[in-house]
Write a protein that holds these residues in place. Structure first.
Motif, PDB file in Angstrom:
ATOM      1  N   SER A  68       0.807  -1.224   0.000  1.00  0.00           N
ATOM      2  CA  SER A  68       0.000   0.000   0.000  1.00  0.00           C
ATOM      3  C   SER A  68       0.840   1.274   0.000  1.00  0.00           C
ATOM      4  O   SER A  68       0.384   2.309  -0.476  1.00  0.00           O
ATOM      5  N   SER A  98      -2.825  -5.147  -0.934  1.00  0.00           N
ATOM      6  CA  SER A  98      -2.940  -3.759  -1.400  1.00  0.00           C
ATOM      7  C   SER A  98      -2.089  -3.487  -2.635  1.00  0.00           C
ATOM      8  O   SER A  98      -1.486  -2.419  -2.752  1.00  0.00           O
ATOM      9  N   SER A 100      -1.468  -2.262  -6.219  1.00  0.00           N
ATOM     10  CA  SER A 100      -2.145  -1.258  -7.046  1.00  0.00           C
ATOM     11  C   SER A 100      -2.642  -1.898  -8.338  1.00  0.00           C
ATOM     12  O   SER A 100      -2.180  -2.976  -8.731  1.00  0.00           O
ATOM     13  N   PRO A 101      -3.556  -1.239  -9.021  1.00  0.00           N
ATOM     14  CA  PRO A 101      -4.015  -1.766 -10.311  1.00  0.00           C
ATOM     15  C   PRO A 101      -2.862  -1.936 -11.306  1.00  0.00           C
ATOM     16  O   PRO A 101      -2.869  -2.869 -12.101  1.00  0.00           O
ATOM     17  N   GLN A 102      -1.860  -1.064 -11.240  1.00  0.00           N
ATOM     18  CA  GLN A 102      -0.714  -1.177 -12.139  1.00  0.00           C
ATOM     19  C   GLN A 102       0.103  -2.431 -11.845  1.00  0.00           C
ATOM     20  O   GLN A 102       0.546  -3.126 -12.755  1.00  0.00           O
ATOM     21  N   ARG A 104      -1.029  -5.164 -10.359  1.00  0.00           N
ATOM     22  CA  ARG A 104      -1.872  -6.293 -10.766  1.00  0.00           C
ATOM     23  C   ARG A 104      -1.814  -6.497 -12.276  1.00  0.00           C
ATOM     24  O   ARG A 104      -1.714  -7.617 -12.763  1.00  0.00           O
ATOM     25  N   ARG A 105      -1.873  -5.414 -13.015  1.00  0.00           N
ATOM     26  CA  ARG A 105      -1.825  -5.493 -14.482  1.00  0.00           C
ATOM     27  C   ARG A 105      -0.488  -6.067 -14.940  1.00  0.00           C
ATOM     28  O   ARG A 105      -0.439  -6.915 -15.828  1.00  0.00           O
ATOM     29  N   GLU A 108      -0.385  -9.730 -14.399  1.00  0.00           N
ATOM     30  CA  GLU A 108      -1.176 -10.440 -15.396  1.00  0.00           C
ATOM     31  C   GLU A 108      -0.468 -10.483 -16.747  1.00  0.00           C
ATOM     32  O   GLU A 108      -0.459 -11.515 -17.413  1.00  0.00           O
ATOM     33  N   HIS A 113       0.923 -13.678 -12.127  1.00  0.00           N
ATOM     34  CA  HIS A 113      -0.198 -13.750 -11.184  1.00  0.00           C
ATOM     35  C   HIS A 113      -0.553 -15.196 -10.863  1.00  0.00           C
ATOM     36  O   HIS A 113      -1.194 -15.471  -9.863  1.00  0.00           O
ATOM     37  N   ARG A 123      -8.837  -7.064  -3.604  1.00  0.00           N
ATOM     38  CA  ARG A 123      -8.892  -5.635  -3.292  1.00  0.00           C
ATOM     39  C   ARG A 123     -10.202  -5.325  -2.605  1.00  0.00           C
ATOM     40  O   ARG A 123     -11.246  -5.766  -3.032  1.00  0.00           O
ATOM     41  N   SER A 125     -12.722  -2.366  -1.730  1.00  0.00           N
ATOM     42  CA  SER A 125     -13.033  -1.023  -2.176  1.00  0.00           C
ATOM     43  C   SER A 125     -13.160  -0.082  -0.985  1.00  0.00           C
ATOM     44  O   SER A 125     -13.767  -0.412   0.019  1.00  0.00           O
ATOM     45  N   LYS A 132     -20.677   4.172  -5.124  1.00  0.00           N
ATOM     46  CA  LYS A 132     -19.981   3.734  -6.328  1.00  0.00           C
ATOM     47  C   LYS A 132     -20.727   4.216  -7.559  1.00  0.00           C
ATOM     48  O   LYS A 132     -21.948   4.219  -7.594  1.00  0.00           O
TER      49      LYS A 132
END
Length: 161
Positions: A68, A98, A100-102, A104-105, A108, A113, A123, A125, A132
């Motif tokens: 994080s 935690s 980040s989306p980056q 995780r991407r 992948e 992963h 994650r 939210s 949302k």
């Protein structure tokens, strides 16, 4: 000889905060579970500090790495995490918390992963469900809303004078 199986507490890891490369990276022990919290930038300059911290933690079985506080990670830092997970034995796992989306991407895209011994914590939210934004499927069931005459963006008139 005592044959009673007493519940064992998680091993205590004596890890003092590690600062590397003029304080670009800080690694501390987690309070809530066995593992590490990484803050700052993780690149080829700060990688040796992470490698050392992972090696000292890996001997305790399963552990968590909280990302994080991570501002930057290069592929070498990500590879170090994946390699540490792959070295775990006996069903133990390294959990990334935690991410980040980056991150995780990138995991992948590289296929990491699915690396053995690595688990990405789901994650959670920070946005309450009622706040949302609607997803595309939700919008289809809602009537379209048209805003006209607000600010400099005005819809063209339906008729020409």
């Amino acid at each position: 000889m005592n044959t009673t199986d007493a519940p064992s507490s998680p091993p205590v890891i004596a890890l003092t905060p590690v600062r590397a490369a003029d304080q670009l990276l800080r690694i501390t022990a987690l309070v809530d579970r066995t593992g590490l919290r990484i803050e700052g930038e993780l690149d080829r300059v700060t990688l040796p500090a992470l490698t050392l911290a992972l090696a000292s933690t890996a001997g305790s079985g399963s552990f968590c790495v909280d990302l994080s506080g991570l501002v930057f990670i290069d592929v070498g830092g990500l590879r170090a995490l994946v390699n540490a997970a792959a070295r775990l034995q006996g069903g133990h796992v390294l959990t990334l918390r935690s991410a980040s989306p980056q991150v995780r991407r990138l995991l992948e895209l590289t296929g990491w992963h699915e690396a053995p011994g690595l688990r990405l914590e789901a994650r959670q939210s920070a946005i309450p469900q009622k706040l949302k934004p609607a997803v595309a499927s939700d919008r289809r069931s809602q009537p379209a809303m048209r805003l006209t005459g607000i600010g400099p963006f005005r819809e063209p008139a339906d008729h020409v004078d």
